[in-house]
Motif scaffolding. Structure first.
Motif, PDB file in Angstrom:
ATOM      1  N   GLY A 368       0.865  -1.181  -0.095  1.00  0.00           N
ATOM      2  CA  GLY A 368       0.012   0.064  -0.063  1.00  0.00           C
ATOM      3  C   GLY A 368       0.822   1.179   0.054  1.00  0.00           C
ATOM      4  N   THR A 369       0.213   2.063  -0.369  1.00  0.00           N
ATOM      5  CA  THR A 369       1.047   3.738  -0.265  1.00  0.00           C
ATOM      6  C   THR A 369       0.701   4.448   0.978  1.00  0.00           C
ATOM      7  N   THR A 370       1.917   5.042   1.445  1.00  0.00           N
ATOM      8  CA  THR A 370       1.970   5.697   2.774  1.00  0.00           C
ATOM      9  C   THR A 370       1.813   7.142   2.391  1.00  0.00           C
ATOM     10  N   TYR A 371       0.851   7.868   3.304  1.00  0.00           N
ATOM     11  CA  TYR A 371       0.578   9.121   3.004  1.00  0.00           C
ATOM     12  C   TYR A 371       1.026  10.174   4.197  1.00  0.00           C
ATOM     13  N   LEU A 372       2.045  11.067   3.918  1.00  0.00           N
ATOM     14  CA  LEU A 372       2.813  11.719   5.020  1.00  0.00           C
ATOM     15  C   LEU A 372       2.166  13.330   5.055  1.00  0.00           C
ATOM     16  N   THR A 373       1.848  13.812   5.984  1.00  0.00           N
ATOM     17  CA  THR A 373       1.652  15.341   6.050  1.00  0.00           C
ATOM     18  C   THR A 373       2.675  15.892   6.702  1.00  0.00           C
ATOM     19  N   ALA A 374       3.452  16.601   6.142  1.00  0.00           N
ATOM     20  CA  ALA A 374       4.876  17.326   6.848  1.00  0.00           C
ATOM     21  C   ALA A 374       4.865  18.614   6.841  1.00  0.00           C
ATOM     22  N   GLY A 375       3.642  19.252   7.247  1.00  0.00           N
ATOM     23  CA  GLY A 375       3.613  20.608   7.078  1.00  0.00           C
ATOM     24  C   GLY A 375       3.666  21.241   8.323  1.00  0.00           C
ATOM     25  N   GLY A 376       4.526  20.747   9.389  1.00  0.00           N
ATOM     26  CA  GLY A 376       5.145  21.500  10.331  1.00  0.00           C
ATOM     27  C   GLY A 376       6.513  22.258  10.662  1.00  0.00           C
ATOM     28  N   ALA A 377       6.697  22.648   9.289  1.00  0.00           N
ATOM     29  CA  ALA A 377       8.115  23.144   9.072  1.00  0.00           C
ATOM     30  C   ALA A 377       8.443  24.548   9.649  1.00  0.00           C
ATOM     31  N   GLY A 378       7.441  25.230  10.052  1.00  0.00           N
ATOM     32  CA  GLY A 378       7.682  26.506  10.721  1.00  0.00           C
ATOM     33  C   GLY A 378       6.321  27.557  10.801  1.00  0.00           C
ATOM     34  N   GLN A 379       5.794  27.622  10.147  1.00  0.00           N
ATOM     35  CA  GLN A 379       4.425  28.337  10.166  1.00  0.00           C
ATOM     36  C   GLN A 379       3.743  27.887  11.588  1.00  0.00           C
ATOM     37  N   ALA A 380       2.928  28.654  12.239  1.00  0.00           N
ATOM     38  CA  ALA A 380       2.273  28.260  13.442  1.00  0.00           C
ATOM     39  C   ALA A 380       1.609  27.141  13.293  1.00  0.00           C
ATOM     40  N   VAL A 381       1.795  25.802  14.170  1.00  0.00           N
ATOM     41  CA  VAL A 381       1.068  24.787  13.836  1.00  0.00           C
ATOM     42  C   VAL A 381      -0.485  24.801  14.264  1.00  0.00           C
ATOM     43  N   TYR A 382      -1.190  23.840  13.695  1.00  0.00           N
ATOM     44  CA  TYR A 382      -2.555  23.591  13.834  1.00  0.00           C
ATOM     45  C   TYR A 382      -3.034  22.623  15.072  1.00  0.00           C
ATOM     46  N   PRO A 383      -3.122  23.080  16.362  1.00  0.00           N
ATOM     47  CA  PRO A 383      -3.414  22.273  17.294  1.00  0.00           C
ATOM     48  C   PRO A 383      -4.902  21.441  17.280  1.00  0.00           C
ATOM     49  N   THR A 384      -5.159  20.935  16.226  1.00  0.00           N
ATOM     50  CA  THR A 384      -6.494  20.696  16.175  1.00  0.00           C
ATOM     51  C   THR A 384      -6.673  19.541  15.267  1.00  0.00           C
ATOM     52  N   GLY A 385      -6.534  18.437  16.004  1.00  0.00           N
ATOM     53  CA  GLY A 385      -6.388  17.138  15.418  1.00  0.00           C
ATOM     54  C   GLY A 385      -7.862  16.455  15.256  1.00  0.00           C
ATOM     55  N   GLY A 386      -8.309  16.047  14.125  1.00  0.00           N
ATOM     56  CA  GLY A 386      -9.629  15.399  14.033  1.00  0.00           C
ATOM     57  C   GLY A 386      -9.808  13.805  14.204  1.00  0.00           C
TER      58      GLY A 386
END
Ligand SMILES: [Fe+2]
Ligand SMILES: [Fe+2]
Length: 453
Positions: A368-386
């Motif tokens: 299967g294909t693994t999907y990675l979200t790596a959007g935490g490199a600097g801008q204010a993080v989104y502390p809103t896990g769903g």
């Protein structure tokens, strides 16, 4: 290595290519020697063994901008730069596209112009033979303290290059929505960002893609003109879309897509390429899968196909266009940004997990294909896990709730992902090892993908 061999040795001479014309303006520089080259950044060409683009900027026009190149600090080859001006800014961007470089070779470069004090650096071309190598993967950096810390972290981790999945500097904070008008734009931020990344990007290539924040209102039909002024891209992507490209490094094939072309959430550039991008993607994947040297395929673009974070959730446009293609060609890893957090899925086929892959798992990547979200490199993080319920944007931007059993791990701290590619061992097994680090270098996730030939 003698200077003569740099210039004339078989296959060793570096030649400057005429660079693609992506909106450069005819520049007639005023005499200005006091300015110094800055914002230095590298990009591989379509063949990282032989091609490298070196780009830099000066705050005003300069006479005879040039790069000198050699195997040591005596240089030996002088290449004139192609210069591009840009919208609403005095900064001029200079580019040299070096070809016919030797594989696995360290080059010294010196950047200057008439009367300038030069800036020097080094880079290394990709090796001819397969060796283990590391690359960094991330998006959504911006100009801020966390981003600067990540540049230092990336330097310490010594990747061969960075694969950067869009939302680079946020010079346009409207992010392709058009909301807010011209006051959302400050193009000086580009230069702050390029200076911020120079300690890394001046020595290893930063292979960038466009995010929604690269769609700058009033900057060309697609909004990409500012991006194209500043980067010398490989140019082997979809016809008419220089923001797309592919390259091979060692046993890994990389494909950079334009995620904006398939986003239902932010539809400004939706379908400007459409089936042309999909056909190109299929051709690239078929070619890579039939190449006996390539084990893993990594695809990068900005918008999330699978992320539970409630700020942007998942994009059904990217899913509907590309998931069947990724499944068919057994793409190993998809790197996305956009949600300012870290998240990784279990390996998926047709949107469903096929194996459990908790932190530390070792998995057969053909499953299967693994999907990675790596959007935490600097801008204010989104502390809103769903989790366990998030949503997917469907046509028209409507957010439809969905359960998220595909999500393996989330983390809402700033982070950068690193991947170590290991060539096949004697049993024919190759590995791609993911290590995600928080800003202070703590491990927040590990995963090993295996593939046997
Ligand atoms: Fe972002
Ligand atoms: Fe974004």
């Amino acid at each position: 290595m003698s200077r003569r061999r740099v210039l004339t040795g078989s296959g060793a001479a570096a030649l400057a290519a005429g660079t693609a014309s992506v909106g450069p303006l005819l520049w007639v520089p005023p005499a200005s020697a006091a300015v110094r080259p800055g914002g230095v950044h590298l990009m591989y060409g379509k063949n990282p063994k032989h091609r490298m683009a070196v780009s830099w900027s000066t705050p005003a026009g300069v006479r005879r901008p040039r790069l000198e190149l050699g195997l040591d600090r005596t240089y030996g080859l002088t290449v004139p730069a192609e210069s591009r001006s840009t919208k609403d800014l005095g900064t001029v961007y200079h580019h040299v596209d070096l070809r016919r470089l030797r594989p696995g070779t360290r080059y010294h470069y010196r950047l200057s112009h008439k009367g300038a004090s030069p800036v020097t650096g080094t880079f290394r071309t990709a090796p001819k033979v397969q060796r283990p190598f590391r690359f960094a993967a991330f998006g959504d950096m911006g100009v801020n303290a966390a981003a600067a810390a990540h540049v230092a972290l990336i330097r310490r981790m010594r990747p061969k290059f960075a694969f950067v999945v869009g939302d680079l500097c946020y010079a346009d904070t409207s992010g392709g929505t058009g909301v807010g008008g011209p006051q959302t734009q400050d193009f000086r931020v580009w230069d702050q960002w390029l200076n911020q990344i120079q300690p890394s990007a001046g020595h290893v290539p930063w292979m960038t893609t466009v995010g929604n924040h690269e769609m700058e209102e009033g900057n060309g039909e697609l909004g990409y003109s500012g991006y194209l002024d500043r980067f010398q891209l490989p140019g082997n992507g979809v016809k008419g879309a220089p923001v797309t490209y592919s390259f091979v490094h060692g046993n890994v094939g990389f494909i950079a897509l334009d995620g904006n072309d398939a986003s239902y959430e932010i539809s400004r550039n939706l379908d400007y390429l459409g089936s042309a991008q999909d056909q190109w993607l299929r051709r690239e994947l078929a070619e890579m899968r039939s190449d006996p040297e390539i084990d893993f395929i990594v695809v990068g673009f900005h918008n999330c196909m699978y992320c539970t974070n409630l700020v942007h959730g998942s994009d059904g446009g990217n899913r509907s266009r590309w998931e069947p293609i990724f499944d068919r060609y057994s793409v190993d890893l998809v790197v996305n940004g956009h949600n300012h957090c870290y998240e990784r899925t279990h390996p998926l086929r047709d949107g469903a997990p096929v194996i459990e892959a908790p932190r530390g798992a070792v998995i057969d990547s053909t499953r299967g294909t693994t999907y990675l979200t790596a959007g935490g490199a600097g801008q204010a993080v989104y502390p809103t896990g769903g989790r366990p319920i998030s949503y997917v944007s469907i046509e028209g931007g409507v957010r439809v709730p969905e359960t998220t059993e595909w999500s393996a791990l989330t983390n809402e701290v700033h982070s950068v992902a690193f991947l170590d590619a290991v060539p096949r061992n004697k049993r024919g097994v190759a590995k791609l090892k993911l290590t995600a680090l928080s800003t202070d270098g703590k491990v927040i996730d590990r995963l090993t993908l295996k593939r046997r030939r």
